[in-house]
Design a protein around this motif. Sequence first.
Motif, PDB file in Angstrom:
ATOM      1  N   TRP A 115       0.671  -1.103   0.143  1.00  0.00           N
ATOM      2  CA  TRP A 115       0.188   0.105  -0.099  1.00  0.00           C
ATOM      3  C   TRP A 115       0.673   1.402  -0.099  1.00  0.00           C
ATOM      4  O   TRP A 115       0.459   2.246  -0.560  1.00  0.00           O
ATOM      5  CB  TRP A 115      -0.907   0.012   1.238  1.00  0.00           C
ATOM      6  CG  TRP A 115      -2.108  -0.885   1.053  1.00  0.00           C
ATOM      7  CD1 TRP A 115      -2.051  -2.147   1.709  1.00  0.00           C
ATOM      8  CD2 TRP A 115      -3.228  -0.921   0.016  1.00  0.00           C
ATOM      9  NE1 TRP A 115      -3.135  -2.792   1.262  1.00  0.00           N
ATOM     10  CE2 TRP A 115      -3.971  -2.152   0.261  1.00  0.00           C
ATOM     11  CE3 TRP A 115      -3.612   0.148  -0.912  1.00  0.00           C
ATOM     12  CZ2 TRP A 115      -5.052  -2.437  -0.370  1.00  0.00           C
ATOM     13  CZ3 TRP A 115      -4.639  -0.258  -1.822  1.00  0.00           C
ATOM     14  CH2 TRP A 115      -5.358  -1.392  -1.311  1.00  0.00           C
ATOM     15  N   TYR A 118       1.931   1.813  -3.447  1.00  0.00           N
ATOM     16  CA  TYR A 118       0.747   2.505  -4.246  1.00  0.00           C
ATOM     17  C   TYR A 118       0.529   3.897  -4.125  1.00  0.00           C
ATOM     18  O   TYR A 118       0.242   4.745  -4.943  1.00  0.00           O
ATOM     19  CB  TYR A 118      -0.376   1.753  -3.886  1.00  0.00           C
ATOM     20  CG  TYR A 118      -0.508   0.250  -4.526  1.00  0.00           C
ATOM     21  CD1 TYR A 118      -0.139   0.021  -6.058  1.00  0.00           C
ATOM     22  CD2 TYR A 118      -1.062  -0.716  -3.863  1.00  0.00           C
ATOM     23  CE1 TYR A 118      -0.182  -1.181  -6.608  1.00  0.00           C
ATOM     24  CE2 TYR A 118      -0.866  -2.145  -4.345  1.00  0.00           C
ATOM     25  CZ  TYR A 118      -0.535  -2.077  -5.821  1.00  0.00           C
ATOM     26  OH  TYR A 118      -0.519  -3.442  -6.210  1.00  0.00           O
ATOM     27  N   PHE A 119       0.663   4.280  -2.837  1.00  0.00           N
ATOM     28  CA  PHE A 119       0.503   5.613  -2.315  1.00  0.00           C
ATOM     29  C   PHE A 119       1.440   6.498  -2.823  1.00  0.00           C
ATOM     30  O   PHE A 119       1.460   7.660  -3.186  1.00  0.00           O
ATOM     31  CB  PHE A 119       0.097   5.854  -0.857  1.00  0.00           C
ATOM     32  CG  PHE A 119      -1.045   5.294  -0.304  1.00  0.00           C
ATOM     33  CD1 PHE A 119      -2.419   5.543  -0.789  1.00  0.00           C
ATOM     34  CD2 PHE A 119      -1.083   4.493   0.661  1.00  0.00           C
ATOM     35  CE1 PHE A 119      -3.482   5.241  -0.812  1.00  0.00           C
ATOM     36  CE2 PHE A 119      -2.542   4.102   1.172  1.00  0.00           C
ATOM     37  CZ  PHE A 119      -3.562   4.636   0.483  1.00  0.00           C
ATOM     38  N   ILE A 121       3.204   5.934  -5.686  1.00  0.00           N
ATOM     39  CA  ILE A 121       2.880   5.885  -7.057  1.00  0.00           C
ATOM     40  C   ILE A 121       1.720   7.321  -7.437  1.00  0.00           C
ATOM     41  O   ILE A 121       2.043   8.087  -8.293  1.00  0.00           O
ATOM     42  CB  ILE A 121       2.651   4.802  -7.928  1.00  0.00           C
ATOM     43  CG1 ILE A 121       3.971   3.846  -7.811  1.00  0.00           C
ATOM     44  CG2 ILE A 121       2.159   4.907  -9.124  1.00  0.00           C
ATOM     45  CD1 ILE A 121       3.579   2.468  -7.925  1.00  0.00           C
ATOM     46  N   ILE A 122       0.970   7.143  -6.506  1.00  0.00           N
ATOM     47  CA  ILE A 122      -0.313   8.032  -6.712  1.00  0.00           C
ATOM     48  C   ILE A 122       0.290   9.307  -6.251  1.00  0.00           C
ATOM     49  O   ILE A 122       0.081  10.407  -7.182  1.00  0.00           O
ATOM     50  CB  ILE A 122      -1.432   7.689  -5.693  1.00  0.00           C
ATOM     51  CG1 ILE A 122      -2.061   6.385  -6.230  1.00  0.00           C
ATOM     52  CG2 ILE A 122      -2.394   8.774  -5.460  1.00  0.00           C
ATOM     53  CD1 ILE A 122      -3.055   5.688  -5.380  1.00  0.00           C
ATOM     54  N   LEU A 123       1.242   9.667  -5.340  1.00  0.00           N
ATOM     55  CA  LEU A 123       1.579  11.128  -5.241  1.00  0.00           C
ATOM     56  C   LEU A 123       2.429  11.569  -6.366  1.00  0.00           C
ATOM     57  O   LEU A 123       2.452  12.608  -6.680  1.00  0.00           O
ATOM     58  CB  LEU A 123       2.472  11.017  -3.701  1.00  0.00           C
ATOM     59  CG  LEU A 123       3.342  12.168  -3.436  1.00  0.00           C
ATOM     60  CD1 LEU A 123       2.188  13.209  -3.038  1.00  0.00           C
ATOM     61  CD2 LEU A 123       4.261  11.852  -2.203  1.00  0.00           C
ATOM     62  N   SER A 125       2.307  10.496  -9.489  1.00  0.00           N
ATOM     63  CA  SER A 125       1.840  10.865 -10.728  1.00  0.00           C
ATOM     64  C   SER A 125       0.665  12.040 -10.540  1.00  0.00           C
ATOM     65  O   SER A 125       0.565  12.669 -11.301  1.00  0.00           O
ATOM     66  CB  SER A 125       0.877   9.487 -11.068  1.00  0.00           C
ATOM     67  OG  SER A 125      -0.002   9.404 -10.019  1.00  0.00           O
ATOM     68  N   SER A 126       0.358  12.291  -9.295  1.00  0.00           N
ATOM     69  CA  SER A 126      -0.432  13.519  -8.962  1.00  0.00           C
ATOM     70  C   SER A 126       0.463  14.833  -9.253  1.00  0.00           C
ATOM     71  O   SER A 126       0.081  15.745  -9.858  1.00  0.00           O
ATOM     72  CB  SER A 126      -0.952  13.513  -7.641  1.00  0.00           C
ATOM     73  OG  SER A 126      -1.499  14.923  -7.130  1.00  0.00           O
TER      74      SER A 126
END
Length: 139
Positions: A115, A118-119, A121-123, A125-126
Motif C-alpha cells: 500500500w 501504491y500511495f 505512485i499516486i503522489l 503521478s499527481s
Amino acid sequence: MFETRSRNTLNDKGAIKITLLSLTALLLGHLMLTTIIPNVILNFIGLMILVAFIYLNTLKKKDIFSFIMVIYFCSTFPYLSSKGGGFNMVSLVCILLYLISYGRIPGEKRNSDKWFKYFVIILISSSILGWIFNYTGAD
C-alpha cells in the motif's frame, strides 16, 4: 532537578555544535563564489572542501539532524543562486556520498508494504499531472 540541568547542558552543546558547523560552512562557502575567486576549477575545489567538511562532521557520524539543520541554516544565504544554489549542490553531493557509502538515503526507513508503494505512485503521478495541466511558470 539535577537531571533537567544536565539534559539542558547536552542540548546546549548540540545547539552550539550546529551553530559553529553552520558558521564555518558559511565561511568555507566563500571558496566556491566566483565573485571572490574567479577560477572555476578553484570554485569546484572549494565546493568539494565544503562537501567534505559537512559530510565528515554530520553524515559520516550519522548525525542526520545536524546535517539537516546546517543545510537549512546555510541555504538561507544566496550562494551561487544563478547556478541553482551552492548549498543545494553541497547537500546533493553529501547525500550521494552517503548513498554510496551506506547504500541508503539518510534517515530512510525500509518499507515493504504494498500500500505504501501504491500511495507513493499516486503522489508522484499527481505531482507530474499537476505540472503538466496546472503549470503557472513562464510561457
